[in-house]
Scaffold this motif. Structure first.
Motif, mmCIF file in Angstrom:
data_model
loop_
_atom_site.group_PDB
_atom_site.id
_atom_site.type_symbol
_atom_site.label_atom_id
_atom_site.label_comp_id
_atom_site.label_asym_id
_atom_site.label_seq_id
_atom_site.Cartn_x
_atom_site.Cartn_y
_atom_site.Cartn_z
ATOM 1 N N LEU A 97 0.591 -1.268 -0.069
ATOM 2 C CA LEU A 97 0.263 0.316 0.211
ATOM 3 C C LEU A 97 0.637 1.096 -0.114
ATOM 4 C CD1 LEU A 97 -2.676 -1.253 2.120
ATOM 5 C CD2 LEU A 97 -2.647 -1.331 0.303
ATOM 6 N N TYR A 99 1.457 4.414 1.101
ATOM 7 C CA TYR A 99 1.402 4.931 2.465
ATOM 8 C C TYR A 99 2.909 5.879 2.915
ATOM 9 C CZ TYR A 99 4.054 1.156 4.789
ATOM 10 O OH TYR A 99 5.190 0.419 5.400
ATOM 11 N N SER A 100 3.631 5.830 1.958
ATOM 12 C CA SER A 100 4.524 6.863 2.187
ATOM 13 C C SER A 100 5.282 7.062 0.586
ATOM 14 C CB SER A 100 6.221 5.725 2.458
ATOM 15 O OG SER A 100 6.270 4.065 1.581
ATOM 16 N N GLU A 104 5.450 5.563 -2.676
ATOM 17 C CA GLU A 104 4.719 6.577 -3.555
ATOM 18 C C GLU A 104 5.595 6.532 -5.093
ATOM 19 O OE1 GLU A 104 1.409 9.190 -2.359
ATOM 20 O OE2 GLU A 104 2.828 10.042 -1.768
ATOM 21 N N ARG A 127 -1.224 -5.388 1.105
ATOM 22 C CA ARG A 127 -0.656 -5.196 2.881
ATOM 23 C C ARG A 127 0.073 -6.630 2.825
ATOM 24 N NH1 ARG A 127 -1.949 -6.153 7.317
ATOM 25 N NH2 ARG A 127 -3.870 -7.060 7.328
ATOM 26 N N ASN A 224 -2.093 -1.553 9.719
ATOM 27 C CA ASN A 224 -2.560 -0.006 9.594
ATOM 28 C C ASN A 224 -3.067 -0.382 10.579
ATOM 29 O OD1 ASN A 224 -4.286 -2.063 9.117
ATOM 30 N ND2 ASN A 224 -5.426 -0.820 7.544
ATOM 31 N N GLU A 244 6.896 6.680 7.952
ATOM 32 C CA GLU A 244 5.517 7.125 8.222
ATOM 33 C C GLU A 244 5.514 8.193 9.569
ATOM 34 O OE1 GLU A 244 0.691 5.656 8.314
ATOM 35 O OE2 GLU A 244 2.597 3.906 8.711
ATOM 36 N N LYS A 248 4.162 11.656 8.605
ATOM 37 C CA LYS A 248 3.226 12.356 9.750
ATOM 38 C C LYS A 248 3.119 13.054 11.079
ATOM 39 C CE LYS A 248 0.156 8.901 7.148
ATOM 40 N NZ LYS A 248 -0.350 7.737 7.222
#
Length: 312
Positions: A97, A99-100, A104, A127, A224, A244, A248
């Protein structure tokens, strides 16, 4: 229906397709196999192989030149036409996924390089490395992105997959750390409740290494949901990806890994690999020929540095 499509749907079509797939890995000046070799490899008749080679030349997918006892060589090749005949269609891949920024960037790099090569491409996100490898072996995807750590462990258990490309260190994740609910803690201790994602090969290895010899209680938790469980006082510690946390601006008590084995495993876990099923290993050769892996990483770094907007 035109003659082209009729030919591919005939009993000789499968041999035409198999030859097209093989020739995708060749270049001008390469020597192809003999008719006898293809007859044996494909378990078919000589006439079928000869007819397939003739068809590929007639549609100008390849140009061949016989050089007597030296063999037959490719003097012209049209990869686009061979790709159409190979019946590969859209290349399907699966990765973690996004998410970072690191994920990406990797997704963007893959999309951009496939686009540059004019190869139809689609990317799915899932995942858990074990789930991605299972889907790969079921034939749902042409290749999967997993860490080198997860790939090596899977290859020790089974011979179904192989690594066809290994990216640089920190291409998969930046680093792993221990996060604690209690801001006074600096290491995993006896009696702690430690989060463990049973679908993540990487996290299982790192967590079990870090907790080796310590009497802890493992709490099965999807990756997650770990932070939420920590907030709810359901777990005391977990191995976490620092990417992450930084991106964040999460405020947690963070400590480096302590165990020597987990530190060594953590290094392999930062490396992204492309794995394929061995029954589809010709695809690995095609991937290496058409996709510039260095460019994939260059694009990834641009996304990480906010020099490029992620596109996937």
């Amino acid at each position: 229906m035109d003659d082209f499509k009729k030919k591919l749907m005939s009993k000789n079509g499968i041999i035409i397709t198999l030859l097209a797939r093989e020739f995708l890995t060749y270049g001008e000046g390469d020597r192809i196999g003999t008719v006898s070799q293809y007859t044996e490899n494909f378990n078919t008749a000589r006439g079928t192989v000869q007819s397939a080679l003739k068809f590929l030349q007639e549609i100008k997918g390849i140009g061949l030149e016989s050089r007597g006892h030296l063999g037959t060589y490719i003097v012209k090749i049209d990869y686009k036409k061979l790709w159409e005949i190979s019946d590969f269609g859209v290349i399907m891949a699966v990765m973690p996924l996004p998410y970072s920024k690191r994920y990406e960037g990797l997704a963007t790099g893959l999309y951009k390089t496939f686009e540059q090569s004019r190869i139809p491409f689609s990317l799915a996100f899932m995942r858990g490395a074990s789930k991605r490898i299972e889907a790969l072996n079921l034939g749902k995807y042409n290749f999967a992105i997993v860490s080198k750590l997860a790939a090596n462990l899977e290859m020790e258990k089974s011979s179904d997959i192989e690594i066809v490309h290994e990216f640089s260190e920190e291409s998969y994740v930046g680093n792993h750390v221990i996060i604690f609910r209690d801001h006074q803690q600096d290491k995993i201790k006896r009696g702690m409740r430690v989060a463990l994602d049973s679908t993540s090969i990487d996290q299982i290895i790192l967590t079990s290494s870090e907790c080796e010899g310590i009497d802890v209680t493992y709490i099965n938790t999807p990756y997650n949901q770990i932070l939420q469980k920590m907030k709810n006082n359901e777990v005391d510690a977990a191995i976490w990806n620092i990417d992450e946390i930084k991106e964040k601006n999460l405020e947690y008590n963070i400590c480096p890994l302590k165990n020597l084995i987990s530190k060594q495993n953590s290094k392999e876990d930062t490396i992204a690999t492309i794995v394929v099923n061995k029954e589809n290993k010709e695809f690995g050769h095609i991937l290496k020929k058409f996709i510039n892996m260095n460019e994939v990483e260059n694009i990834q770094q641009k996304v990480i540095r906010n020099e490029m907007i992620p596109t996937y």
